[in-house]
Design an enzyme around this catalytic site. Structure first.
Site, PDB file in Angstrom:
ATOM      1  N   ASP A  95       1.036  -0.984  -0.486  1.00 22.60           N
ATOM      2  CA  ASP A  95       0.100   0.217  -0.282  1.00 22.60           C
ATOM      3  C   ASP A  95       0.537   1.255  -0.146  1.00 22.60           C
ATOM      4  OD1 ASP A  95      -3.224  -0.938   0.770  1.00 22.60           O
ATOM      5  OD2 ASP A  95      -2.083  -2.177   1.583  1.00 22.60           O
ATOM      6  N   GLU A 120      -4.937   7.254   0.083  1.00 20.62           N
ATOM      7  CA  GLU A 120      -4.963   6.493   1.448  1.00 20.62           C
ATOM      8  C   GLU A 120      -4.296   6.580   2.289  1.00 20.62           C
ATOM      9  OE1 GLU A 120      -6.807   2.698   1.045  1.00 20.62           O
ATOM     10  OE2 GLU A 120      -7.185   2.938   3.128  1.00 20.62           O
ATOM     11  N   ASP A 183      -5.962   5.453  -4.443  1.00 23.70           N
ATOM     12  CA  ASP A 183      -5.707   4.300  -4.050  1.00 23.70           C
ATOM     13  C   ASP A 183      -5.065   3.661  -3.857  1.00 23.70           C
ATOM     14  OD1 ASP A 183      -6.811   2.372  -2.059  1.00 23.70           O
ATOM     15  OD2 ASP A 183      -8.914   2.076  -2.075  1.00 23.70           O
ATOM     16  N   ILE A 185      -3.809   0.575  -2.824  1.00 26.29           N
ATOM     17  CA  ILE A 185      -3.969  -0.969  -3.212  1.00 26.29           C
ATOM     18  C   ILE A 185      -6.167  -0.687  -2.743  1.00 26.29           C
ATOM     19  CG2 ILE A 185      -4.429  -3.022  -2.021  1.00 26.29           C
ATOM     20  CD1 ILE A 185      -0.901  -3.490  -2.290  1.00 26.29           C
ATOM     21  N   ASP A 186      -6.771  -0.741  -3.434  1.00 26.23           N
ATOM     22  CA  ASP A 186      -8.300  -0.431  -2.832  1.00 26.23           C
ATOM     23  C   ASP A 186      -7.787  -2.716  -2.500  1.00 26.23           C
ATOM     24  OD1 ASP A 186     -10.778  -0.399  -2.274  1.00 26.23           O
ATOM     25  OD2 ASP A 186     -11.316  -0.591  -4.360  1.00 26.23           O
ATOM     26  N   THR A 188      -7.292  -4.052   0.274  1.00 28.46           N
ATOM     27  CA  THR A 188      -6.272  -4.478   0.865  1.00 28.46           C
ATOM     28  C   THR A 188      -6.650  -6.090   1.148  1.00 28.46           C
ATOM     29  OG1 THR A 188      -5.568  -2.344   1.204  1.00 28.46           O
ATOM     30  CG2 THR A 188      -4.678  -3.984   2.825  1.00 28.46           C
ATOM     31  N   ASP A 325     -11.803   5.377  -2.672  1.00 31.87           N
ATOM     32  CA  ASP A 325     -12.418   4.226  -3.456  1.00 31.87           C
ATOM     33  C   ASP A 325     -13.640   4.057  -4.171  1.00 31.87           C
ATOM     34  OD1 ASP A 325     -11.604   2.305  -1.549  1.00 31.87           O
ATOM     35  OD2 ASP A 325     -12.446   3.149   0.368  1.00 31.87           O
TER      36      ASP A 325
HETATM   37  N1  LIG Z   1     -16.548  -0.492   7.605  1.00 29.98           N
HETATM   38  C1  LIG Z   1     -16.867  -0.680   6.100  1.00 29.98           C
HETATM   39  N2  LIG Z   1     -17.807  -0.163   5.461  1.00 29.98           N
HETATM   40  C2  LIG Z   1     -17.970  -0.014   4.000  1.00 29.98           C
HETATM   41  N3  LIG Z   1     -16.499  -0.081   3.034  1.00 29.98           N
HETATM   42  C3  LIG Z   1     -15.660  -0.364   4.188  1.00 29.98           C
HETATM   43  C4  LIG Z   1     -15.287  -0.335   5.839  1.00 29.98           C
HETATM   44  N4  LIG Z   1     -14.130  -0.470   5.665  1.00 29.98           N
HETATM   45  C5  LIG Z   1     -12.925  -0.777   4.895  1.00 29.98           C
HETATM   46  N5  LIG Z   1     -13.766  -0.304   3.933  1.00 29.98           N
HETATM   47  C6  LIG Z   1     -13.303   0.166   2.639  1.00 29.98           C
HETATM   48  O1  LIG Z   1     -13.727  -0.744   1.308  1.00 29.98           O
HETATM   49  C7  LIG Z   1     -12.324  -0.609   0.773  1.00 29.98           C
HETATM   50  C8  LIG Z   1     -12.932  -2.361  -0.321  1.00 29.98           C
HETATM   51  O2  LIG Z   1     -13.757  -2.712  -1.115  1.00 29.98           O
HETATM   52  P1  LIG Z   1     -14.066  -3.587  -0.982  1.00 29.98           P
HETATM   53  O3  LIG Z   1     -15.057  -4.136  -0.192  1.00 29.98           O
HETATM   54  O4  LIG Z   1     -15.447  -3.504  -2.628  1.00 29.98           O
HETATM   55  O5  LIG Z   1     -13.472  -4.418  -1.302  1.00 29.98           O
HETATM   56  C9  LIG Z   1     -11.533  -0.938   1.102  1.00 29.98           C
HETATM   57  O6  LIG Z   1     -10.640  -0.638   0.537  1.00 29.98           O
HETATM   58  P2  LIG Z   1      -9.334  -0.613   1.104  1.00 29.98           P
HETATM   59  O7  LIG Z   1      -9.042  -1.732   0.582  1.00 29.98           O
HETATM   60  O8  LIG Z   1      -8.216   0.605   0.216  1.00 29.98           O
HETATM   61  O9  LIG Z   1      -8.707  -0.020   3.036  1.00 29.98           O
HETATM   62  C10 LIG Z   1     -12.424   0.427   2.302  1.00 29.98           C
HETATM   63  O10 LIG Z   1     -11.968   1.826   1.890  1.00 29.98           O
HETATM   64 MG   LIG Z   2     -10.226   1.810  -0.719  1.00 27.92          MG
HETATM   65 MG   LIG Z   3      -7.531   0.622   3.553  1.00 28.69          MG
HETATM   66 MG   LIG Z   4      -6.367   0.961  -0.024  1.00 26.16          MG
END
Ligand SMILES: Nc1ncnc2c1ncn2[C@@H]1O[C@H](COP(=O)(O)O)[C@@H](OP(=O)(O)O)[C@H]1O
Ligand SMILES: [Mg+2]
Ligand SMILES: [Mg+2]
Ligand SMILES: [Mg+2]
Length: 388
Positions: A95, A120, A183, A185-186, A188, A325
């Protein structure tokens, strides 16, 4: 227009052959037939004649290089690569490294004096005593990645350079001027599981998303190849190519108008989106296929090329969505002919700073299905509210 259909069996065997470390799962549910509609791009109007041509080229370069760094780390995933942020979400050397690479490449390619990045991660934990070793590993990774390109690796970055590159992402964005939105790494959690993730990079100009680039290293591109780079420019359409730069193809969302034939995407993580609510919405629409659960903005990329027709995202109460995101994914879908809105049908507003102000959740589909989807969402939310 060339249309080709990839059967589910092919997708499953494709994803099984991914060079990943653990828990690699088939990308699509067994009942889903993936139809990829793509037309050969003439490239006319795609890059050269548009007003953001230079920025787009830089963004594609930055996201592809960052994806290379991420792929290297994902292959060698070790528990020690994972740190915990104060908000309890995981963050990895990848990340931070990805954010540093994107920041460095954009600043080298574009005017660094006016550079603004909303991203992020920040370097807070890396500046602590216990972050020292991690920082060294990130610096090594970033320098190796930049050197592997040949263009950026002449002068290796110091630890301080890496910290500064990461911290250039502290911009607040907003309604005026240009701001990159990253982002690094979206998804993670998907990355750590060996599943889908994306490097997501957008550009805001006067509060509107004008560029979106999504690097999805684990998303199948074709029957033979894995790894997609989606990119979109406002009024310029959406294109997809391989991460190593094959000829781009123009992509479009599905033209399906019968919800019974639609399939829908949602988060893999139940903590990120209410699976019960989306299943109620799907039932009301008459959707027959089970949900396709994958991590990250790879969902927007997949939807932009017609793999599935709907994306539903309903976070648990109190969660505030961040612009990084959704910015890149939003444009990739919108320029492919799709519609992205909140649960009340309002367009997303990326001009309010680091957060999105939303009514309930985010829904994505094509123009034909949106009226029925909005109706089903409204009814389902009402039912949920009255059952509380
Ligand atoms: N409680 C929550 N509700 C909704 N989204 C959340 C969450 N906690 C983290 N996320 C977000 O959901 C993203 C991932 O989305 P998805 O579920 O579509 O894979 C995460 O991005 P990161 O992985 O960049 O932190 C984070 O920003
Ligand atoms: Mg993300
Ligand atoms: Mg994150
Ligand atoms: Mg991320």
């Amino acid at each position: 227009m060339a249309t080709f259909t990839v059967s589910t069996g092919t997708i499953n065997s494709l994803t099984r052959t991914l060079p990943l470390t653990k828990n690699t799962k088939p990308l699509f549910s067994p009942s889903l037939h993936l139809t990829l509609k793509a037309s050969k791009s003439t490239l006319r109007g795609a890059i050269t004649s548009m007003s953001y041509g230079k920025e787009l080229a830089a963004a594609k370069n930055a996201a592809s290089l960052a994806a290379r760094l991420c792929q290297k780390v994902q292959k060698a995933l070790l528990q020690a690569d994972v740190q915990s942020k104060s908000d309890k979400s995981p963050v990895t050397v990848a990340d931070y490294g990805s954010q540093a690479v994107v920041s460095v490449v954009l600043q080298k390619e574009l005017d660094s004096a006016s550079f603004s990045l909303v991203a992020e991660e920040d370097s807070g934990d890396l500046r602590k005593e216990e972050g020292k070793e991690t920082l060294q590993r990130i610096m090594k990774l970033v320098n190796e990645t930049l050197a592997s390109d040949g263009t950026y690796g002449n002068a290796p970055l110091s630890e301080e350079d890496v910290l500064a590159a990461i911290d250039s992402g502290r911009s607040e964005g907003g309604p005026s001027g240009q701001h990159w939105v990253l982002d690094p790494i979206d998804g993670t959690k998907g990355f750590l599981r060996g599943d889908q993730y994306a490097v997501a990079l957008g550009l805001l100009d006067e509060g509107k998303v004008v560029l979106g680039v999504l690097a999805c290293p684990n998303l199948p591109l074709s029957e033979e190849k894995v790894g997609c780079l989606f990119y979109a420019q406002v009024s310029g359409g959406t294109y997809m190519q391989s991460l190593d730069g094959s000829t781009p193809t123009k992509v479009h969302v599905t033209d399906l108008d019968n919800p019974e034939e639609a399939s829908f995407f949602e988060s893999f993580e139940a903590a990120h989106s209410l699976h019960d609510l989306s299943s109620l919405i799907a039932k009301k629409l008459g959707v027959k296929a089970p949900p396709v659960r994958i991590d990250s903005q790879a969902k927007y990329g997949a939807l932009s090329r017609g793999d599935g027709a709907i994306y539903l995202r309903f976070p648990h109460k109190g969660y505030r969505e961040k612009i990084w995101d959704h910015a890149a994914g939003y444009l990739v879908v919108a320029e492919a002919g799709g519609v992205v809105s909140d649960a009340a049908g309002n367009p997303l507003d990326f001009s309010k700073g680091r957060y999105l102000d939303l009514h309930e959740g985010i829904i994505v589909t094509n123009q034909k299905l949106m009226p029925a989807l909005l109706k089903a969402v409204k009814e389902s939310l009402n039912e949920k509210a009255s059952s509380l």
